[in-house]
Each structure stands twice: as C-alpha cells, then as structure tokens.
Design an enzyme around this catalytic site. Structure first.
Site, PDB file in Angstrom:
ATOM      1  N   ASP A  94      -1.042  -6.152   0.142  1.00  5.27           N
ATOM      2  CA  ASP A  94      -1.432  -5.515   1.405  1.00  5.27           C
ATOM      3  C   ASP A  94      -2.940  -5.375   1.513  1.00  5.27           C
ATOM      4  O   ASP A  94      -3.598  -4.906   0.568  1.00  5.27           O
ATOM      5  CB  ASP A  94      -0.843  -4.092   1.469  1.00  5.27           C
ATOM      6  CG  ASP A  94       0.485  -4.042   2.201  1.00  5.27           C
ATOM      7  OD1 ASP A  94       0.724  -4.885   3.083  1.00  5.27           O
ATOM      8  OD2 ASP A  94       1.283  -3.140   1.887  1.00  5.27           O
ATOM      9  N   GLU A 126       9.693  -3.581  10.157  1.00  2.00           N
ATOM     10  CA  GLU A 126      10.055  -2.307   9.515  1.00  2.00           C
ATOM     11  C   GLU A 126      10.598  -1.328  10.551  1.00  2.00           C
ATOM     12  O   GLU A 126       9.942  -1.087  11.583  1.00  2.00           O
ATOM     13  CB  GLU A 126       8.816  -1.709   8.818  1.00  2.00           C
ATOM     14  CG  GLU A 126       9.102  -0.357   8.169  1.00  2.00           C
ATOM     15  CD  GLU A 126       8.029   0.095   7.189  1.00  2.00           C
ATOM     16  OE1 GLU A 126       7.086  -0.671   6.901  1.00  2.00           O
ATOM     17  OE2 GLU A 126       8.149   1.235   6.704  1.00  2.00           O
ATOM     18  N   ASP A 183       0.840  -1.202   0.000  1.00  2.00           N
ATOM     19  CA  ASP A 183       0.000   0.000   0.000  1.00  2.00           C
ATOM     20  C   ASP A 183       0.876   1.253   0.000  1.00  2.00           C
ATOM     21  O   ASP A 183       0.368   2.374  -0.053  1.00  2.00           O
ATOM     22  CB  ASP A 183      -1.017  -0.009   1.150  1.00  2.00           C
ATOM     23  CG  ASP A 183      -0.384  -0.074   2.516  1.00  2.00           C
ATOM     24  OD1 ASP A 183       0.861  -0.176   2.604  1.00  2.00           O
ATOM     25  OD2 ASP A 183      -1.124  -0.022   3.526  1.00  2.00           O
ATOM     26  N   SER A 184       2.208   1.062  -0.028  1.00  2.00           N
ATOM     27  CA  SER A 184       3.119   2.186  -0.288  1.00  2.00           C
ATOM     28  C   SER A 184       2.805   2.801  -1.647  1.00  2.00           C
ATOM     29  O   SER A 184       3.298   3.883  -1.967  1.00  2.00           O
ATOM     30  CB  SER A 184       4.574   1.711  -0.246  1.00  2.00           C
ATOM     31  OG  SER A 184       4.760   0.586  -1.094  1.00  2.00           O
ATOM     32  N   GLU A 231      -1.046  -5.248   9.123  1.00  2.00           N
ATOM     33  CA  GLU A 231      -0.140  -4.586  10.074  1.00  2.00           C
ATOM     34  C   GLU A 231      -0.690  -4.649  11.486  1.00  2.00           C
ATOM     35  O   GLU A 231      -1.840  -4.260  11.718  1.00  2.00           O
ATOM     36  CB  GLU A 231       0.028  -3.106   9.687  1.00  2.00           C
ATOM     37  CG  GLU A 231       0.602  -2.907   8.292  1.00  2.00           C
ATOM     38  CD  GLU A 231       0.756  -1.420   7.940  1.00  2.00           C
ATOM     39  OE1 GLU A 231       0.437  -0.545   8.776  1.00  2.00           O
ATOM     40  OE2 GLU A 231       1.215  -1.146   6.811  1.00  2.00           O
ATOM     41  N   LYS A 291      -1.088  -9.339   3.441  1.00  2.00           N
ATOM     42  CA  LYS A 291      -0.298  -8.784   4.552  1.00  2.00           C
ATOM     43  C   LYS A 291      -1.165  -7.813   5.342  1.00  2.00           C
ATOM     44  O   LYS A 291      -1.947  -7.064   4.761  1.00  2.00           O
ATOM     45  CB  LYS A 291       0.960  -8.079   4.024  1.00  2.00           C
ATOM     46  CG  LYS A 291       1.813  -7.435   5.134  1.00  2.00           C
ATOM     47  CD  LYS A 291       3.230  -7.128   4.687  1.00  2.00           C
ATOM     48  CE  LYS A 291       3.395  -5.827   3.940  1.00  2.00           C
ATOM     49  NZ  LYS A 291       3.000  -4.619   4.695  1.00  2.00           N
TER      50      LYS A 291
HETATM   51  O1  KIV Z   1       3.590  -1.040   1.590  1.00  3.04           O
HETATM   52  C1  KIV Z   1       4.761  -1.423   1.539  1.00  3.04           C
HETATM   53  O2  KIV Z   1       5.465  -1.245   0.547  1.00  3.04           O
HETATM   54  C2  KIV Z   1       5.294  -2.119   2.702  1.00  3.04           C
HETATM   55  C3  KIV Z   1       6.781  -2.299   2.773  1.00  3.04           C
HETATM   56  C4  KIV Z   1       7.452  -1.020   3.045  1.00  3.04           C
HETATM   57  C5  KIV Z   1       7.157  -3.357   3.750  1.00  3.04           C
HETATM   58  O3  KIV Z   1       4.560  -2.501   3.566  1.00  3.04           O
END
Ligand code: KIV
Length: 263
Positions: free
Chosen positions: A84, A181, A45-46, A114, A112
């Site tokens: 994510d 992270e 989600d980056s 968090e 994934k």
């Molecule tokens: O969203 C993302 O790219 C991430 C990484 C920085 C681990 O969660």
C-alpha cells in the site's frame, strides 16, 4: 507453487478460477503464506490498526510501509507482493513516483492506492514507468474522516453508477488488479463481470475473482471481527491449517458465504 506474476492472475481470471489474497506484515507469516500456496500477499496499511494499534490507517508512514515490505519479501519468494502507498503518499506526482519506487525497491511487485477518477493520471504515469498498480474502490479507509466512518459504499443508484464508472476508468488508465471493499454483493458482481482485470473483494460478496482478508482477523486475534471475515484458526487449530483452509474455501467458492456480504 511457481512464482506468481500478474500474468498468472490474469490467466486465473480467464479460466474462471478464484484465488486467495491475504495481508502480511512480517517474514514469519509471509513464509507460512508461501507454504499454504496463497498467490498474493498484501502489505496493507491496515498494519496501522493491527500492528500499531491506531484507530485508522491515517498515521501510517512510508517508513512503516518500507520496513514491513522488506520483512515480508524476505520470508517468501513465490507469492506476488502488493504494498500500500499510505495516506498522502500519492498526493502529488513527484511524491507518487518517489514513494512507489521506494516500495518496489523494498520488494513489492505492485503498489496499491485508494480512490477513483482523480487517480487517472497517477495510474497512467506509474503504469507507463513499469510499476504495476492495484486500485481500491468502495470503502477506502484512508478517507475515513471524509466518509464519516467505516460504512458500506455504493448503496444507492448514484453511488453505484459512480463506482462502476470509476472502475472502468481505472482499468483504462492501467490498473492490473482492483480491490472492492465493503460494497453490496450485486454491485461487486457487476463490476467483476464487466472488467477484464481480476477483482479482489473484501466484504464484497462471493462473486469477485479473488478474496482478501486481514490475517489477524482470519486468525481471530483482532479485537473486533468484521462481519465479512471468519475465524479460520478456531475451526482448524493451527495457523498453517487456517491459511490452507482459507485458500481452499476461496478457491472452492465456499468462502465468503451470504452472511459475510452486504445487500
Ligand atoms: O490495508 C489493507 O489491509 C487493505 C485491505 C483491507 C484490502 O487495504
């Protein structure tokens, strides 16, 4: 490269072989990542930051994640794809099941999420229903407003003990991989040594089983290069060579160096 599964990654951990992970958001980069033989892609989600230009990952939606996961899976049939679950997509049981199913049907092999102990039930539920899960501890960007900024986590003894206990609890609940992270290198090493599953670091020092970088950071095209990243394009001159250099340096244990970590 043969198609990568969670068993491939578990075997690499048992054999003490490090592996590279990189973010991907579209089919073209995804294809280059397959050619570079990189085992795992993260549709992170980056993308809220590097594709959409937001200041955080909070505005990213399920529609965004599904769109990019579909694009990434069209470009690469070998790397394992983690997608994510975005902000608030796993706040309730019903939302979690429906959203995780949508990402898997869009082409992800794993989702994934968090957070620590509060996710125990969620992880059990996903895992029992055949959805592999990657945990994410340390700096969890979806909680940036609660954390009060993008800061290294687990610096004092109490926070470090909490992270160790969360890592064990998530593993027992059924996660297959864990991202750490922005945590002190020594803490990341301890967690990596204590867990059976592969641990992927970003800003977590050289001792995790794998490393992940945001592709736009390692190509030097993000507006601000984080301390834990490195511009592989500047050193090599092409995207293909930059991806191969990243993969080789992670496998050889020459990236990250001490300067990329936190004490
Ligand atoms: O969203 C993302 O790219 C991430 C990484 C920085 C681990 O969660």
């Amino acid at each position: 490269m043969k198609a990568v599964t969670i068993n491939t990654l578990k075997t690499l951990k048992i054999q003490g072989e490090k592996f590279p992970v990189i973010t991907a958001y579209d089919a073209s980069f995804s294809r280059l990542i397959e050619h570079a033989g990189i085992e795992v892609m993260l549709v992170g989600d980056s993308l809220g930051n590097v594709i959409q230009g937001h200041g955080s990952t909070v505005p990213v939606t399920m529609d965004d994640m599904v769109y990019h996961t579909r694009a990434v899976q069209r470009g690469n049939s070998k790397s394992l794809i983690i997608a994510d679950l975005p902000f608030m997509a796993y706040a309730t049981e019903e939302q979690t099941m429906a959203n995780a199913a949508e990402l898997m049907q869009a082409g992800a092999h794993m989702v994934k999420l968090e957070g620590g102990a509060w996710l125990e039930e969620t992880i059990l539920m996903l895992s029992e229903r055949g959805i592999p899960v990657c945990g994410h501890l340390g700096l969890t960007p979806q909680s940036v407003n609660k954390l009060g900024g993008y800061k290294v986590q687990g610096k004092d003894d109490e926070a470090a003990d909490q992270m160790i206990s969360d890592a064990h609890l998530l593993e027992e609940a059924g996660i297959d991989l864990l991202v750490l992270e922005c945590v002190p290198s020594a803490l990341a090493k301890q967690i990596t040594d204590e867990l059976q599953i592969p641990v992927i670091g970003i800003g977590a020092g050289p001792d995790t089983d794998a490393q992940v970088l945001v592709i736009y950071d390692m190509l030097g095209i993000s507006p601000r290069m984080p301390k834990f990243s490195k511009n592989f394009l500047a050193e090599t001159g092409s995207v293909e060579k930059a991806l191969s250099a990243y993969a080789s340096e992670v496998r050889a244990g020459t990236f990250p160096e001490l300067e990329h970590g936190f004490k």
